[in-house]
Design an enzyme around this catalytic site. Structure first.
Site, mmCIF file in Angstrom:
data_model
loop_
_atom_site.group_PDB
_atom_site.id
_atom_site.type_symbol
_atom_site.label_atom_id
_atom_site.label_comp_id
_atom_site.label_asym_id
_atom_site.label_seq_id
_atom_site.Cartn_x
_atom_site.Cartn_y
_atom_site.Cartn_z
ATOM 1 N N HIS A 172 1.121 -1.255 0.039
ATOM 2 C CA HIS A 172 0.092 -0.020 0.298
ATOM 3 C C HIS A 172 0.944 1.473 0.179
ATOM 4 O O HIS A 172 0.084 2.395 -0.397
ATOM 5 C CB HIS A 172 -0.806 0.055 1.340
ATOM 6 C CG HIS A 172 -2.010 -1.474 1.617
ATOM 7 N ND1 HIS A 172 -2.729 -1.486 0.280
ATOM 8 C CD2 HIS A 172 -1.473 -2.042 2.055
ATOM 9 C CE1 HIS A 172 -3.941 -2.819 1.373
ATOM 10 N NE2 HIS A 172 -2.339 -2.736 1.831
ATOM 11 N N HIS A 216 6.088 6.984 5.360
ATOM 12 C CA HIS A 216 5.268 6.533 5.117
ATOM 13 C C HIS A 216 5.484 7.605 3.983
ATOM 14 O O HIS A 216 5.095 8.926 3.899
ATOM 15 C CB HIS A 216 5.197 5.326 4.974
ATOM 16 C CG HIS A 216 3.077 5.665 5.788
ATOM 17 N ND1 HIS A 216 3.238 6.035 7.313
ATOM 18 C CD2 HIS A 216 2.390 6.732 4.984
ATOM 19 C CE1 HIS A 216 1.825 6.124 6.884
ATOM 20 N NE2 HIS A 216 1.652 6.998 5.665
ATOM 21 N N HIS A 259 2.667 8.417 0.271
ATOM 22 C CA HIS A 259 1.267 9.197 -0.404
ATOM 23 C C HIS A 259 1.587 9.520 -2.070
ATOM 24 O O HIS A 259 2.237 10.980 -1.555
ATOM 25 C CB HIS A 259 -0.153 9.164 0.182
ATOM 26 C CG HIS A 259 -0.390 8.553 1.675
ATOM 27 N ND1 HIS A 259 -1.380 7.381 0.640
ATOM 28 C CD2 HIS A 259 0.227 8.788 2.601
ATOM 29 C CE1 HIS A 259 -1.555 6.729 2.487
ATOM 30 N NE2 HIS A 259 -0.437 7.753 3.381
ATOM 31 N N GLU A 301 -3.010 12.918 0.146
ATOM 32 C CA GLU A 301 -3.917 12.613 1.121
ATOM 33 C C GLU A 301 -3.976 14.434 1.208
ATOM 34 O O GLU A 301 -6.113 14.192 1.641
ATOM 35 C CB GLU A 301 -3.550 12.025 2.388
ATOM 36 C CG GLU A 301 -2.708 10.308 1.917
ATOM 37 C CD GLU A 301 -4.077 9.372 3.079
ATOM 38 O OE1 GLU A 301 -2.946 9.469 3.857
ATOM 39 O OE2 GLU A 301 -4.683 9.260 2.596
ATOM 40 N N HIS A 336 4.354 11.155 5.512
ATOM 41 C CA HIS A 336 3.874 10.576 6.755
ATOM 42 C C HIS A 336 4.768 10.376 8.384
ATOM 43 O O HIS A 336 5.265 8.872 7.554
ATOM 44 C CB HIS A 336 2.130 9.659 6.697
ATOM 45 C CG HIS A 336 1.249 10.423 6.155
ATOM 46 N ND1 HIS A 336 0.377 9.957 6.186
ATOM 47 C CD2 HIS A 336 0.962 12.041 6.263
ATOM 48 C CE1 HIS A 336 -0.548 10.714 5.426
ATOM 49 N NE2 HIS A 336 0.091 12.142 5.697
ATOM 50 N N THR A 361 -5.170 6.681 7.867
ATOM 51 C CA THR A 361 -5.938 6.956 7.148
ATOM 52 C C THR A 361 -5.812 5.650 6.567
ATOM 53 O O THR A 361 -6.520 6.158 4.895
ATOM 54 C CB THR A 361 -5.745 8.285 5.608
ATOM 55 O OG1 THR A 361 -4.375 7.544 5.481
ATOM 56 C CG2 THR A 361 -5.697 9.495 6.408
HETATM 57 N N1 LIG Z 1 -2.225 7.324 6.441
HETATM 58 S S1 LIG Z 1 -1.394 6.257 7.919
HETATM 59 O O1 LIG Z 1 -0.237 6.808 8.874
HETATM 60 O O2 LIG Z 1 -2.347 6.389 7.946
HETATM 61 C C1 LIG Z 1 -0.998 4.778 6.545
HETATM 62 C C2 LIG Z 1 -1.137 4.082 5.512
HETATM 63 F F1 LIG Z 1 -2.235 5.415 4.959
HETATM 64 C C3 LIG Z 1 -1.322 3.465 5.268
HETATM 65 F F2 LIG Z 1 -1.849 3.206 3.772
HETATM 66 C C4 LIG Z 1 -0.218 2.244 5.831
HETATM 67 S S2 LIG Z 1 -0.048 0.817 4.855
HETATM 68 C C5 LIG Z 1 -1.363 0.126 5.041
HETATM 69 C C6 LIG Z 1 -1.888 -0.906 6.155
HETATM 70 C C7 LIG Z 1 -0.584 -1.814 6.556
HETATM 71 C C8 LIG Z 1 -0.263 -3.047 5.952
HETATM 72 C C9 LIG Z 1 0.195 -3.613 6.261
HETATM 73 C C10 LIG Z 1 1.563 -3.784 7.025
HETATM 74 C C11 LIG Z 1 2.311 -5.055 7.099
HETATM 75 O O3 LIG Z 1 2.587 -5.917 6.174
HETATM 76 O O4 LIG Z 1 2.711 -5.368 8.425
HETATM 77 C C12 LIG Z 1 1.305 -2.932 8.090
HETATM 78 C C13 LIG Z 1 0.092 -1.861 7.881
HETATM 79 C C14 LIG Z 1 0.018 2.888 6.847
HETATM 80 F F3 LIG Z 1 1.443 2.160 7.475
HETATM 81 C C15 LIG Z 1 -0.028 3.611 7.989
HETATM 82 N N2 LIG Z 1 0.471 3.973 8.755
HETATM 83 C C16 LIG Z 1 0.106 2.146 10.059
HETATM 84 C C17 LIG Z 1 -1.247 1.906 10.063
HETATM 85 C C18 LIG Z 1 -1.762 1.150 10.338
HETATM 86 C C19 LIG Z 1 -1.506 0.440 11.399
HETATM 87 C C20 LIG Z 1 -0.434 1.541 12.533
HETATM 88 C C21 LIG Z 1 0.550 1.146 12.259
HETATM 89 C C22 LIG Z 1 1.586 2.327 12.144
HETATM 90 C C23 LIG Z 1 0.857 3.703 10.914
HETATM 91 ZN ZN LIG Z 2 -0.002 7.851 6.280
#
Ligand SMILES: NS(=O)(=O)c1c(F)c(F)c(SCCc2ccc(C(=O)O)cc2)c(F)c1NC1CCCCCCC1
Ligand SMILES: [Zn+2]
Length: 257
Positions: free
Chosen positions: A66, A92, A94, A104, A117, A198
């Site tokens: 993602h 990470h 976007h 975003e 972010h 998000t």
């Molecule tokens: N904008 S955000 O901060 O909400 C955000 C995104 F928009 C994101 F798109 C992501 S990546 C998608 C979530 C995800 C998928 C797989 C794994 C894995 O395989 O370990 C981990 C996470 C992503 F990782 C994050 N941040 C993460 C949210 C997922 C759960 C908490 C971990 C730290 C923050």
């Molecule tokens: Zn993000």
């Protein structure tokens, strides 16, 4: 690991069918209407600590299908500008596509080309997993990425490894560098609101800081960001952003007039 149910950005309008919080009233991202923000003089400059890593401190860069995630050491912290102390977890990105911008958050209805972010958890908790579903448990620093004339030397440290994680599930190690260089220079001018992750599970636990000043990278660097990473269908990953969500009356504060 990834959430139990699989989700994609193509189905972003129905995430709430599998993840209840995604249908909540305090969701992110939002459109920032700069004429409806409220100046709050109590919002102090964001002060970071421990960001200047040596090359020996290697960091894990991962494509999770993602986005691309850089794991950050917990020693990196925000020591001023937030009500509590927060420790770094990951950063990470976007982005859009060569045809469309993909930040975003939007400002006055406009997307920027990309958005970084930096995700933190409150030091009241021992890990992001423990903090992520607690009120005030998370803080995210968001910065808008746009094109400038010069190559950005800090983004160069990261973008040069993107081809090593082009395929979903790939990991690589990145030598440490000054992580604060990935954020805008002025950290005293920002917007602040309460929102959510998000992405599913969309927990409404995020204290959001979105910087007013943008981050500039070169056109060649932007195309690496936009056109290198492949998602969980082996297709190029484009437009990995969620649409702006309703404020439902939430105030958007500004640290500057
Ligand atoms: N904008 S955000 O901060 O909400 C955000 C995104 F928009 C994101 F798109 C992501 S990546 C998608 C979530 C995800 C998928 C797989 C794994 C894995 O395989 O370990 C981990 C996470 C992503 F990782 C994050 N941040 C993460 C949210 C997922 C759960 C908490 C971990 C730290 C923050
Ligand atoms: Zn993000």
């Amino acid at each position: 690991g990834p959430p139990a149910h699989h989700w994609t950005y193509e189905e972003k309008t129905v995430w709430d069918e599998d993840f209840a919080d995604c249908g909540g009233k305090a969701q992110s991202p939002i459109n920032i209407n700069t004429s409806s923000t409220t100046f709050d003089p109590a919002l102090l400059p964001i002060v970071l600590q421990g960001y200047n890593l040596t090359a020996e401190q290697t960091l894990r860069l991962n494509n999770n299908g993602h986005t691309v995630v850089l794991q950050l050491p917990k020693e990196l912290s925000i020591v001023e500008g937030l009500p509590l102390e927060y420790r770094a977890a990951q950063l990470h990105f976007h982005w859009g596509s060569p045809e469309r911008p993909g930040s975003e958050h939007t400002v006055n209805g406009e997307h920027y080309p990309g958005e970084i972010h930096m995700v933190y958890f409150s030091s009241e908790y021992s890990s992001i997993k423990e903090a992520m579903d607690k009120p005030g448990g998370l803080a995210v620093l968001g910065g808008f990425i746009e094109v400038g004339p010069e190559e950005n030397p800090y983004y160069a440290h990261l973008l040069e490894y993107f081809d090593k994680v082009a395929t979903e599930g790939e990991d690589t190690k990145v030598p440490g560098f000054d992580i604060s260089g990935l954020l805008p220079t002025r950290m005293d001018r920002y917007f602040r609101y309460n929102g959510s992750l998000t992405t599913p599970p969309c927990f409404q636990t995020v204290n959001w800081t979105v910087f007013n000043d943008t981050i500039k990278i070169s056109p060649a660097q932007l195309s690496v960001l936009e056109d290198t990473i492949h998602g969980d269908d082996h297709e190029i990953l484009h437009l990995n952003f969620r649409d702006p969500q309703s404020l439902n009356g939430r105030p958007v504060l500004a640290s500057f007039r």
